[in-house]
Design a protein around this motif. Structure first.
Motif, PDB file in Angstrom:
ATOM      1  N   ASN A  39       2.896  52.084   9.722  1.00 61.53           N
ATOM      2  CA  ASN A  39       3.246  52.558  11.068  1.00 61.53           C
ATOM      3  C   ASN A  39       4.442  53.504  11.019  1.00 61.53           C
ATOM      4  O   ASN A  39       4.434  54.578  11.631  1.00 61.53           O
ATOM      5  N   ARG A  40       5.506  53.110  10.282  1.00 59.91           N
ATOM      6  CA  ARG A  40       6.725  53.906  10.227  1.00 59.91           C
ATOM      7  C   ARG A  40       6.484  55.239   9.504  1.00 59.91           C
ATOM      8  O   ARG A  40       7.075  56.254   9.857  1.00 59.91           O
ATOM      9  N   ALA A  41       5.585  55.228   8.510  1.00 65.12           N
ATOM     10  CA  ALA A  41       5.294  56.459   7.778  1.00 65.12           C
ATOM     11  C   ALA A  41       4.433  57.428   8.580  1.00 65.12           C
ATOM     12  O   ALA A  41       4.301  58.591   8.199  1.00 65.12           O
ATOM     13  N   GLY A  42       3.855  56.936   9.663  1.00 63.56           N
ATOM     14  CA  GLY A  42       3.037  57.805  10.504  1.00 63.56           C
ATOM     15  C   GLY A  42       1.567  57.817  10.125  1.00 63.56           C
ATOM     16  O   GLY A  42       0.779  58.567  10.714  1.00 63.56           O
ATOM     17  N   GLY A  43       1.172  56.968   9.164  1.00 67.32           N
ATOM     18  CA  GLY A  43      -0.223  56.936   8.755  1.00 67.32           C
ATOM     19  C   GLY A  43      -1.149  56.423   9.839  1.00 67.32           C
ATOM     20  O   GLY A  43      -2.227  56.979  10.070  1.00 67.32           O
TER      21      GLY A  43
ATOM     22  N   VAL B  72      -8.491  45.148   9.096  1.00 65.57           N
ATOM     23  CA  VAL B  72      -9.246  45.789  10.174  1.00 65.57           C
ATOM     24  C   VAL B  72      -8.350  46.002  11.386  1.00 65.57           C
ATOM     25  O   VAL B  72      -8.407  47.048  12.040  1.00 65.57           O
ATOM     26  N   GLY B  73      -7.494  45.023  11.674  1.00 66.86           N
ATOM     27  CA  GLY B  73      -6.599  45.166  12.818  1.00 66.86           C
ATOM     28  C   GLY B  73      -5.646  46.332  12.666  1.00 66.86           C
ATOM     29  O   GLY B  73      -5.488  47.153  13.571  1.00 66.86           O
ATOM     30  N   SER B  74      -5.025  46.445  11.492  1.00 65.02           N
ATOM     31  CA  SER B  74      -4.039  47.514  11.300  1.00 65.02           C
ATOM     32  C   SER B  74      -4.688  48.891  11.311  1.00 65.02           C
ATOM     33  O   SER B  74      -4.085  49.859  11.782  1.00 65.02           O
ATOM     34  N   VAL B  75      -5.922  49.000  10.807  1.00 66.90           N
ATOM     35  CA  VAL B  75      -6.590  50.294  10.756  1.00 66.90           C
ATOM     36  C   VAL B  75      -7.140  50.703  12.120  1.00 66.90           C
ATOM     37  O   VAL B  75      -7.031  51.867  12.525  1.00 66.90           O
TER      38      VAL B  75
ATOM     39  N   ASP C 298      -2.063  58.752   4.280  1.00 68.52           N
ATOM     40  CA  ASP C 298      -0.932  57.826   4.226  1.00 68.52           C
ATOM     41  C   ASP C 298      -1.303  56.443   4.750  1.00 68.52           C
ATOM     42  O   ASP C 298      -0.580  55.470   4.510  1.00 68.52           O
ATOM     43  N   LEU C 299      -2.415  56.352   5.454  1.00 76.20           N
ATOM     44  CA  LEU C 299      -2.957  55.058   5.860  1.00 76.20           C
ATOM     45  C   LEU C 299      -4.075  54.628   4.919  1.00 76.20           C
ATOM     46  O   LEU C 299      -4.106  53.486   4.445  1.00 76.20           O
ATOM     47  N   LEU C 300      -4.992  55.541   4.627  1.00 80.43           N
ATOM     48  CA  LEU C 300      -6.197  55.182   3.882  1.00 80.43           C
ATOM     49  C   LEU C 300      -5.911  54.878   2.419  1.00 80.43           C
ATOM     50  O   LEU C 300      -6.531  53.967   1.839  1.00 80.43           O
ATOM     51  N   VAL C 301      -5.008  55.610   1.796  1.00 76.28           N
ATOM     52  CA  VAL C 301      -4.725  55.377   0.373  1.00 76.28           C
ATOM     53  C   VAL C 301      -4.147  53.979   0.142  1.00 76.28           C
ATOM     54  O   VAL C 301      -4.630  53.240  -0.732  1.00 76.28           O
TER      55      VAL C 301
END
Length: 533
Positions: A117-121, A161-164, A281-284
């Motif tokens: 979240n903080r990284a913006g992903g 799943v929730g975070s994505v 930044d989210l998927l990796v």
């Protein structure tokens, strides 16, 4: 409003007092305790669940259930109750290696969510999804699809799943209650029909002669509750149908209030995000997390010591595997974000306690739920149910699958554990019917389906708790809105098991149950439209 609250408290106090007085007058006063291995053993979780649904407050409800379990165990001796609750209950579950591993996994997942979240992903993925997923139906189907793909473990499924998908469902004004349902319904129901999962390993371990995985695969077509739950999620999204308490939350969400005033775990949503974040930044990190957890699970099963992949998975320790995998993924994520210069070292380290704080509600509820299960186990609830099933098995051959399904539902709902229900009912059904008998496979599947159904409905289930955490939804809201949907799938499954008791052929029974589910949903859609008018 205040008067209603006072009346509710008086009713609760009266019920608890009546239960205590009844227990005192029915105890036999023996040293072993007059409440053990009897119907009284199931009362503590029933009290906790009832209070949670009445008061909408889960912490005190679980605590009251724990204390009542201690009272029954000690025959209402004060000192014995305190020692049993604190030493044999809370302290024991928090010193259990498996439980501690799950708590570490939770904390690491919370830290990773905070980092993403903080990284913006997460925000970047939300922007990408809003450009490619343009409807509420598409957002719900995408959530279901991701949940189906992450079939390795239910804990991992819920939080990943929730975070994505939170940014996607929020963008399309889907309530957090609906997101929690979609997460929960693609956790245990998917894991119980996936041959390569921690659940398959658990079920296989209860079947002797080394053919547990074969039995698990043969039982999949008869696992009506899991299959119908997946079909129901898809049909609800396509038909744009919501009923029961969920309908109100979805109407509020369409007006922009996705929480309906109850924010639950949503504190993390207020974190500032980095505008330089990108979708990778989210998927990796998520991809690395999946791969690391798979490697961790097969490592715990002895894959790197010579065991083949299937054997390693069937003998894996989910707690150890998820803990190792998530720890490796966390280290990678920290290095990855630091190299990307998305955050300073101080900011990276600051996300770890933030993630821990976001998981404190889930950790507390899990601790209380495990302690309540310890109270129920000490009272011999499992032995009581096992004796009850064994004594009533004769003469119910054709109806036994439906009976096993109901017992599995009740036992899993009351104890909040599917795996414990497997351990009780599967050996009993296999003793009554050999694997060569088609009814035996149907009964094994009915046990698995009933355990998942009860786990899906129970407010003290760890999977249900993690689904609330993954969606950042108020826990009682999730339970109360999901219950109606789960009951519909359970009722159709029950009819399916009655049919399967007479015609143990999945090619016949499964299409019939699916057609029945579609018919029920069409009726509910007609009734909901008529009420709207």
């Amino acid at each position: 409003m205040r008067r209603n609250r006072i009346v509710r408290l008086i009713l609760i106090a009266a019920i608890l007092a009546a239960v205590v007085l009844c227990a005192l007058f029915t105890a036999d006063g023996s040293e072993t305790g007059g409440f053990r291995q009897s119907a009284w053993a199931l009362l503590p979780p029933v009290i906790a669940i009832a209070l949670a649904l009445i008061t909408k407050e889960v912490y005190s409800s679980l605590l009251i259930g724990i204390v009542f379990g201690g009272l029954l165990y000690s025959n209402f001796d004060f000192e014995g109750t305190v020692i049993h609750v604190l030493s044999d209950g809370v302290a024991t579950v928090l010193s259990d290696r498996y439980n501690v591993g799950i708590l570490i996994f939770l904390v690491i997942l919370g830290a990773m969510v905070s980092l993403m979240n903080r990284a913006g992903g997460s925000a970047a993925f939300g922007r990408w999804a809003s450009a490619h997923i343009k409807t509420r139906v598409g957002a719900q189907l995408a959530t279901v699809a991701l949940g189906v793909l992450i079939f390795i473990d239910d804990y991992f499924n819920c939080l990943t799943v929730g975070s994505v998908m939170r940014p996607v469902t929020d963008k399309h004004n889907i309530s957090r209650a609906k997101l929690a349902y979609l997460i929960d319904a693609t956790a245990a129901p998917i894991c119980i029909i996936a041959p390569v999962s921690s659940w398959a390993a658990a079920v296989s371990s209860y079947v002797e002669e080394g053919n547990g995985l074969q039995v698990f695969i043969r039982a999949i077509p008869f696992n009506f509750y899991a299959l119908l739950t997946v079909a129901m999620m898809i049909l609800l999204a396509i038909f744009k149908l919501d009923f029961g308490p969920m309908a109100r939350y979805e109407r509020n969400a369409e007006q922009g209030d996705i929480f309906s005033g109850l924010r639950g775990y949503a504190d993390a949503a207020s974190e500032s995000t980095n505008p330089r974040g990108r979708v990778p930044d989210l998927l990796v990190p998520i991809f690395v997390l999946i791969v690391s957890c798979v490697i961790g699970m097969i490592y715990s099963g002895g894959f790197f010591s010579g065991a083949d992949f299937i054997t390693a998975f069937s003998e894996s320790d989910a707690s150890v595997g998820l803990m190792i995998g998530s720890a490796g993924a966390l280290v990678f994520t920290l290095i990855y974000y630091f190299c990307r210069r998305l955050m300073s070292f101080r900011e990276l380290m600051g996300c770890i306690p933030e993630g821990f704080k976001s998981m404190v509600p889930a950790i507390l509820i899990l601790t209380f739920a495990w302690s309540l299960k310890a109270m129920t186990d000490s009272l011999g609830a499992a032995e009581y149910v096992a004796a009850l099933v064994k004594s009533s098995a004769s003469g119910l051959r054709s109806f036994l699958p439906a009976v096993v399904f109901l017992i599995g539902c009740f036992l899993s709902f009351a104890t909040g554990t599917s795996w414990g229900t497997f351990g009780i009912l599967i050996p009993i059904t296999l003793n009554v019917f050999p694997l060569s008998d088609p009814i035996g496979i149907v009964c094994v599947s009915a046990c698995m389906a009933g355990a998942v159904c009860g786990d899906h409905c129970s407010p003290i289930s760890d999977t249900t708790i993690m689904a609330s955490a993954g969606a950042q939804c108020d826990h009682v809201t999730h339970v109360s809105t999901q219950l109606t949907y789960a009951i519909v799938a359970a009722a159709v499954s029950f009819v399916g098991y009655i049919i399967a008791g007479f015609v143990p052929n999945a090619l016949i029974v499964l299409p019939v149950t699916l057609a029945l589910l579609i018919g029920v949903l069409f009726v509910l859609r007609f009734l909901s439209h008529r009420e709207a008018k």
